[in-house]
Every structure is written in structure tokens, then in C-alpha cells.
Scaffold this motif. Structure first.
Motif, mmCIF file in Angstrom:
data_model
loop_
_atom_site.group_PDB
_atom_site.id
_atom_site.type_symbol
_atom_site.label_atom_id
_atom_site.label_comp_id
_atom_site.label_asym_id
_atom_site.label_seq_id
_atom_site.Cartn_x
_atom_site.Cartn_y
_atom_site.Cartn_z
ATOM 1 N N ILE A 63 -4.282 3.929 2.262
ATOM 2 C CA ILE A 63 -5.175 2.835 2.675
ATOM 3 C C ILE A 63 -6.629 3.243 2.465
ATOM 4 O O ILE A 63 -7.458 2.457 1.983
ATOM 5 N N TYR A 120 6.761 0.676 8.895
ATOM 6 C CA TYR A 120 6.014 -0.038 7.865
ATOM 7 C C TYR A 120 6.784 -1.308 7.546
ATOM 8 O O TYR A 120 7.948 -1.478 7.941
ATOM 9 N N SER A 159 6.680 -6.540 1.689
ATOM 10 C CA SER A 159 6.644 -7.982 1.428
ATOM 11 C C SER A 159 7.979 -8.482 0.886
ATOM 12 O O SER A 159 8.309 -9.664 1.026
ATOM 13 N N GLU A 166 3.887 -0.157 -1.118
ATOM 14 C CA GLU A 166 3.030 -0.818 -0.120
ATOM 15 C C GLU A 166 2.924 0.079 1.104
ATOM 16 O O GLU A 166 3.890 0.745 1.486
ATOM 17 N N GLU A 173 1.869 -0.879 4.579
ATOM 18 C CA GLU A 173 1.495 -1.855 5.604
ATOM 19 C C GLU A 173 2.149 -1.436 6.912
ATOM 20 O O GLU A 173 3.371 -1.363 7.015
ATOM 21 N N SER A 227 3.616 -1.303 10.680
ATOM 22 C CA SER A 227 4.393 -2.233 11.500
ATOM 23 C C SER A 227 5.050 -1.456 12.639
ATOM 24 O O SER A 227 6.250 -1.204 12.636
#
Length: 564
Positions: free
Chosen positions: A42, A328, A331, A344, A346, A348
Motif C-alpha cells: 500500500i 484481506y 474483488s 490485491e 485490501e 478486512s
């Protein structure tokens, strides 16, 4: 079933939690959880790819050099930059130094106390200790006076109740089996290694300016070669590098390897415990810097189901990561894997708020993703590389393994184990220490011929780059296969993924419920005392975990943690 929790697992880099389900004193299932969030990917988004190495290097304070090289190689691959031979040789010398340093430090300072009891060393007879030491090696320090001095130092600490690094050990555990004299030998070498490792890292300061976190550059090395200069890499500094290489080889041959043999003689049953998966992966260490040249120092190799007789070539398209049991989200859905170039990151988090008793292992339970090769969990690391070298019969590894196993009266399958892992690390150290002599000789030859080139300025400017590019940087790190995957768009990093050794080994289960190397390796372990889980520590430490690499520390706020 009772669940045994080890949190944190100590003598590693980072934060690792192990939960083991135990029935009748035997581990039935185990779960590995990284308890820090991964976020370096990130942080790198939107940045200049030429500076990515400096940030990626900060993933870990121990594995700094490997992340820098993997990042640089990824960017050079994406931009089509060729590196001068001298720069490549300097990088190899720094990589070799890291391997020798890291493996020795791991054995003595992160793993030895799983087997060595410093309290029992106080009962040793220095005369008998010297006699025993000389059976294993002609190390020049092995005199009664040397061992008596070490014993005196430790006794002073005990009497002052200042055990320091030896504090809070399970020293009454019945699984400590070494005689007092061998405990004293290994304890003395533990202290020797503390001093030794401070010297050999000078190779990094000579070529990289400092250690940890040496300086590097996309396109080569920032350290100029000029024999006539007092500030550049000159003949005096190259001579110092040669001295340090010989010191590395001396310590490995006279101290490290003999100690491994001595240890193995008293813990032979641990050559048949702690294997786990039986699948071993080596993504490969390029001979130069680009994997596309197809020339390898350690060739890419996949060994499936212990089948050393039929080593497989590696297809990088088969590397994919799951987040089914990771904190994580994808999508495409959490049960579907993604290749790192499409990866990715992301967050979670759905786990419990600390402190908590147990993880919900049926759901998400780790900050590590779950890398898989051809859909299979694999082990990476020194054992995988030694098996690859053995299978491909290079560097004399097959002969070396045969000699060591014969001396210990062990079959080849003994390598698939906790102590097999530890032994393989020592054998690999010898390969790298020897190779450094050849790399140094070639660098010196080039310098004597007047070849001082260490940097390629071509394609340094963003105006020369393609609008879109992607690159892969491969690096066999001390703990296993490391790969950095980068997408560059309009001169900036669009996506970045690092798939690191401990992520491979310590991952949670995947969508198919397949355990990782850590989780599988603990199954079947008998625990003498669940409150002192020495058996768990021995096997987990044999992998040399680095959770800082696997999860990376990231925070999206500016919360003050501590004021000193």
C-alpha cells in the motif's frame, strides 16, 4: 481437544502465534497466525519505482538486503535495464555475506537454545570439554582456559541473577539431552558468533556504506571503484573483503558445521520429526540479476511429494495467493486465488480484539496471505534449495550430504525433518561461503584489467520508459524464495506485491483447507509438557521465521504509540 497457544513465538523477527489442538499429548492440528498487518504494498503505490527498493528494504531489519535486491531486480526487469558485471558481482558478494551471516546467527542466536542448556554448561569440566571439542574440529580456541573463561562469565551472570539472553528458558525440560561439556562448547561458540558476526558485515559497509539497510541503486551499485581514490572502493578495501571472506569460511568449517554434527548425534530422533508437506519449491537465484537470461546460481526447482529423482522446472504463472483465511479481501471473492501481478492488498479484519483466548480458525485468522504453487502448499528455504542442488547434482552437494548423513548413520529421508532443515542450512552456508571466493576473484580480475564500471545510466530517466511495464524480481533469501512483482504506469508504481519466504511457510489454510508448512510440520509432535512447548519451538524455529517480512507493519493513522 485441548488447545495449546504459543504467543508470541520468541527468537524470531516479528509476531507469530501458534495454536495447536492436542489430544493425549499429541498435536492433531496446528494453526499459524501472523499478528501484524501487511501494508508495504500500500505504501509503495504511486511512488517512483527507482526508490521502491529503499522502502521495500524497510520491511525487515534483518532481511534488509534481500528485499532491496528483489525490488531492484523487479524494476530493472520492468524497465529493461542491464546491470554491469561488476555491479552484479558486488551484489553477489553482499548476498553471500548475508547468507553466511544470517545462517550462523540463526543457528547460534535464534535456534541453539532450543537444544543447548546454558545452565548445564556450568557443570562441565573444561579439560574434558577441550578434549571433546578437538574430536570435532581443530578450532584454535578450543583450550581448557578458553572454556574455563566462558564458564566463569556465565557463572557470574547466574550469581548476579542476570541471565539476560538466557532468562526464562525451559532449562528443567527433560528434552535437553546434551552432556555438560557439549553444552559448554556450543555456549562458547554462541558467544564467539556474537563477536564474529559484527565483523563480517563489514562487507556490506564497504560496498553499501552502512549496515543494516545498505545503499543500492537501480541500474547497478552506487559504490564507485577507483584504486587511486581514498574514498572509493580501492585495493585496500578489496583486500579487506578478501580477509572477511576467509574469516567466514574459517568459522563455517571449523565451528558451525562441526557443531551441527555434534548436535545431531544427540538428537537423532529429530531427524524423523517435523517434516510436514513433502513439497519443496525454489523460485531461483539468477546467476546475474535477470531471471530472463535463464542462467542460475540456484536453479528454479519444484519437488513434489519428496520425489527428488524427478525435479520439476518452475512455471511462475502457477504462483498464486489465497486470502480465504487471511484478513484481506479480493474483488473476485476470497475463495479465488490471484496471481501476484494481479494481486490485491485490501484489509478486512474480522478477528477478535486482543487480548483473546483463541482464534476462530474456521474463519480468517492471520495477516499472512496463503501462497500456493500449482494449487499446492509448499516449503521454501535452505532445505528446499539443498534438495534442489542434490537433485540436480551441483556444487558437490550430493557428495557432501552423503558424507554427513553417513557420519550420523542416517538415511537420505532424514533431511525431511526438523533437524534436517537445520543441517541443510549449514550445508548451504558452505556453498555460499565457497562461491564468494570465486565472485571475489572475478571482481578483482576485472579491476586489475581496468574495468571499473558499476552503473548503467541507460533508461534511468522516466522519459525513456514505456507507459506501461511490469517486472518480476527473484531472490533466494536465506529463509527461502522471495519474489517482488511490480506494475509501472506512466512512471509510477501502480501495483506492487511481495511474496516472501515466511508467507509461503507460515500462511494460514487456503480455500481447500490445505495447511501451510508450519501447520503441517507440527502434526504428530508429542508434547512433554504443554506449558513448556519446547517441541513446538524447535520445529518452528528450524524454518527461521521472519514475520516482519511476511506481514509488514502498516498504519493508516498517526496514533502515538510510545514516548521515550
Amino acid at each position: 481437544m485441548k488447545r495449546v497457544v504459543v504467543d508470541p513465538v520468541t527468537r524470531i523477527e516479528g509476531h507469530l502465534r501458534i495454536e495447536a489442538e492436542v489430544k493425549d499429548g499429541v498435536i492433531q492440528k496446528a494453526y499459524s497466525s501472523g499478528t501484524m498487518v501487511r501494508g508495504i504494498e500500500i505504501i509503495l503505490r504511486g511512488r517512483d519505482p527507482r526508490e521502491a527498493w529503499a522502502l521495500a528494504q524497510r520491511i525487515c531489519g534483518v532481511c534488509t538486503t534481500v528485499h532491496a535486491f528483489a525490488s531492484i531486480r523487479a524494476v530493472e526487469d520492468a524497465l529493461g535495464i542491464n546491470v554491469p558485471e561488476n555491479a552484479s558481482l558486488i551484489r553477489k558478494l553482499m548476498i553471500g555475506t548475508l547468507f553466511v551471516h544470517d545462517h550462523v546467527v540463526h543457528f547460534y542466536h535464534l535456534h541453539a537454545l532450543d537444544w543447548v542448556n546454558p545452565v548445564q554448561a556450568l557443570k562441565a569440566d573444561p579439560e574434558k570439554t577441550s578434549e571433546l571439542a578437538r574430536r570435532y574440529s581443530d578450532y584454535e580456541k578450543s583450550t581448557p582456559g578458553y572454556f574455563r573463561d566462558v564458564q566463569r562469565k556465565v557463572l557470574q551472570q547466574v550469581e548476579r541473577k542476570q541471565l539476560g539472553i538466557f532468562n526464562r528458558g525451559y532449562w528443567d525440560h527433560p528434552e535437553y539431552r546434551l552432556p555438560p561439556e557439549l553444552n559448554l562448547i556450543l555456549l562458547a561458540h554462541y558467544l564467539d558468533a556474537l563477536d564474529w558476526q559484527t565483523r563480517i558485515v563489514q562487507v556490506h559497509t564497504i560496498f553499501g556504506g552502512k549496515n543494516p539497510h545498505p545503499n543500492f541503486a537501480v541500474g547497478g551499485m552506487p559504490s564507485p571503484i577507483n584504486p587511486a581514490s581514498d574514498t572509493a572502493i580501492n585495493m585496500e578495501r578489496l583486500g579487506r573483503v578478501r580477509t572477511l571472506i576467509e574469516e567466514m569460511n574459517h568459522f563455517v568449517e571449523k565451528v558451525y558445521l562441526p557443531d551441527l554434527i555434534a548436535l545431531g548425534q544427540f538428537y537423532s530422533d529429530w531427524f524423523f520429526r517435523g517434516e510436514g508437506l513433502g513439497n519443496f519449491l525454489v523460485l531461483g537465484e539468477p546467476e546475474r540479476d535477470s531471471y530472463k537470461e535463464g542462467k542460475w546460481f540456484v536453479p528454479p526447482t519444484f519437488i513434489e511429494g519428496r520425489n527428488i529423482a524427478e525435479p520439476q522446472d518452475v512455471d511462475y504463472k502457477e504462483v498464486k495467493e489465497y486470502v480465504t483465511h487471511s484478513w484481506y479481501k479480493y474483488s473476485v471473492g476470497d475463495d479465488k486465488p490471484l496471481h501476484p501481478w494481479e494481486g490485491e492488498t485490501e484489509l478486512s479484519y474480522t478477528g477478535p480484539e486482543p487480548p483473546y483466548d483463541y482464534l476462530n480458525v474456521d474463519e480468517k485468522y492471520s495477516w499472512l496471505k496463503a501462497p500456493r504453487y500449482k494449487g499446492l502448499p509448499v516449503e521454501v528455504g535452505p532445505l528446499s534449495r539443498v534438495l534442489a542442488m542434490y537433485a540436480r547434482d551441483i556444487y558437490g552437494v550430493r557428495e557432501e550430504v552423503g558424507i554427513v548423513l553417513k557420519g550420523l548413520d542416517l538415511p537420505l529421508k532424514a533431511l525431511f525433518s526438523t533437524l534436517g532443515r537445520t543441517l541443510a542450512r549449514g550445508l548451504e552456508t558452505k556453498v555460499y561461503a565457497n562461491a564468494m571466493r570465486e565472485w571475489y576473484a572475478k571482481l578483482l580480475e576485472n579491476v586489475k584489467k581496468g574495468d571499473y564500471e558499476v552503473f548503467n545510466p541507460e533508461k534511468w530517466e522516466p522519459s525513456t520508459w514505456e507507459s506501461k511495464a511490469k517486472g518480476l524480481g527473484l531472490m533466494e533469501a536465506p529463509r527461502g524464495s522471495l519474489s517482488h512483482w511490480v506494475h509501472i504506469k506512466d512512471g509510477k508504481i501502480e501495483n506492487y506485491q511481495a511474496v516472501v519466504p515466511t508467507t509461503w511457510n507460515a500462511s494460514p489454510r487456503d480455500a481447500k483447507g490445505q495447511p501451510s508448512a508450519y501447520e503441517a510440520s507440527l502434526v504428530g509432535h508429542e508434547l512433554n509438557n504443554p506449558k513448556e512447548p519446547l517441541e513446538i519451538l524447535r520445529t518452528i524455529h528450524s524454518f527461521d521465521p521472519c514475520l516482519a517480512c511476511a506481514v509488514h507493519l502498516f498504519g493508516d493513522g498517526e496514533t502515538e504509540v510510545r514516548v521515550v
